[in-house]
Scaffold this motif. Structure first.
Motif, short mmCIF file in Angstrom:
data_model
loop_
_atom_site.label_atom_id
_atom_site.label_comp_id
_atom_site.label_asym_id
_atom_site.label_seq_id
_atom_site.Cartn_x
_atom_site.Cartn_y
_atom_site.Cartn_z
N CYS A 1 -0.74 6.14 0.28
CA CYS A 1 -1.64 7.28 0.52
C CYS A 1 -1.30 8.48 -0.36
N PRO B 1 -1.43 9.01 -3.68
CA PRO B 1 -2.46 9.42 -4.66
C PRO B 1 -3.71 9.99 -4.00
N SER B 2 -3.99 9.59 -2.77
CA SER B 2 -5.22 10.04 -2.12
C SER B 2 -5.05 11.34 -1.39
N LEU B 3 -3.83 11.64 -0.95
CA LEU B 3 -3.61 12.83 -0.13
C LEU B 3 -2.70 13.84 -0.82
#
Lengths: 200, 185
Positions: free
Chosen positions: A173, A175-177
């Protein structure tokens, strides 16, 4: 006269009581020579969850609640067919020469279920000689009824801890958060600093 | 013959800067992040719920595509809402940056006030665009993942894996898109 009757009846009662006591004493003496064994067989599964491919432990406990020893004791359980279970340790047919009065023995069998399905567990059988010269006596254990054997996949889904999976998910998570937030935070900090500098 | 746009060049620039439309770069960023955030939960479903990817490829594919659509929609809405707020907040900082940049330039070349204001406006729009994209991605992803984990591993934990995945992914992405349509004035 009443007093006389009372004395007569009380002496008669004493004789009757003495006769009853003598009879009980001798009848016990007769019974004390005739000792028989009485075995109770309890079968229980030690696992909370029965899983395909994992060990299943079954304990057989024999209690002799009789007055005499049980001899030539044979325990047999035909539940665990080779096609459905792999024997890991213990034996499904066991013999004891003698189980004394008021004593108990136990035996554990470990098997490994080969299939995930509902399994109908029946009684184990015990054969023993209750007293010298007597015919063999048969006894049955309790029935465990239908046991559910869950698959390894289902066991992992419901009961595994999954700590490692959650840790890896949190890494995925990033890279996404974490990255978008860090980029926004960096820019925000830069322009807040410029704005504060301008005001001073 | 295609009809001519009724807007002037300046109006078109204003629409491009302050409208809901996205540049190609922004769209690419959004679709990339939507793809990543839609596929990351597949790891959880395959390892915890024991849903093998090969056996559930069609379901996972449909779920990922639907989720990407809703999350991209949420990105656009959130970005539009955030851009105006961020632009207002960065005004002072951007003008300080432009004034410093102009002061560092060659002293012979004087920059008019109008040009400075245009640069500040342009730079403010650029900064607001970048920050709103990053913050919209963060907010949307956090909302989506929180709702998905709550549904899949708490509410529907004991359901069969297939309906668990289908319901969780559709409801989580749908709710994320729904929440993005709310406007806070």
């Amino acid at each position: 006269m009443n007093l006389g009757c009372l004395i007569f009846y009380s002496s008669n009662m004493k004789c009757v009581l003495c006769l009853v006591a003598l009879f009980a004493f001798f009848s016990n003496a007769v019974i004390a020579d005739d000792t028989t064994a009485k075995l109770i067989l309890i079968k229980e599964v030690l696992n909370d969850i029965i899983t395909e491919g994992n060990d299943l432990s079954v304990q057989y406990s024999l209690f002799n609640i009789g007055d005499g020893p049980a001899t030539d004791v044979e325990l047999a359980d035909s539940d665990f067919h080779e096609s459905e279970f792999e024997l890991v340790s213990g034996m499904t047919s066991v013999k004891w020469e003698r189980i004394g009065a008021n004593s108990n023995v136990s035996h554990v069998v470990v098997v490994k279920p080969l299939k995930a399905s509902a399994f109908n567990s029946t009684s184990a059988v015990v054969q023993y000689v209750a007293s010298e010269g007597a015919e063999p006596t048969f006894g049955f254990s309790d029935e465990l009824g239908e046991l559910s054997i869950i698959s390894a996949t289902e066991y992992k889904r419901l009961h595994a801890s999954h700590v490692w999976e959650w840790f890896l998910f949190s890494v995925f998570c990033i890279p996404s958060l974490l990255l978008p937030y860090l980029l926004h935070f960096t820019s925000k900090s830069k322009y807040n600093a410029l704005s504060a500098k301008k005001k001073h | 013959m295609a009809p001519k746009s009724n807007f002037s060049k300046e109006e078109e620039l204003l629409l491009q800067d302050f409208g809901r439309g996205l540049s190609a770069k922004s769209s690419a960023i959004f679709y990339f992040h939507a793809f990543i955030v839609s596929t990351v939960p597949l790891y959880l479903f395959s390892n915890i719920q024991q849903m093998f990817i090969c056996e559930n490829a069609i379901l996972f594919g449909i779920g990922t595509i639907v989720s990407m659509y809703f999350i991209s929609f949420a990105y656009k809405n959130n970005k539009f809402e955030l851009k105006h707020k961020i632009a207002q907040k960065r005004g002072d900082g951007v003008s300080a940056e432009i004034h410093a940049a102009v002061a560092d330039m060659d002293g012979n070349k004087k920059v008019s006030k109008k040009e400075k204001d245009e640069r500040i406006l342009w730079r403010k729009n650029e900064v607001a665009e970048a920050e709103s994209i990053q913050l919209a991605v963060f907010n949307t992803n956090a909302t989506f993942l929180a709702i998905l984990i709550f549904l899949a591993f708490l509410i529907f934990k004991n359901y069969a894996p297939t309906p668990n995945y289908a319901i969780s992914i559709f409801v989580a992405s749908g709710l994320t898109a729904l929440f993005s349509t709310s406007s806070q004035n």
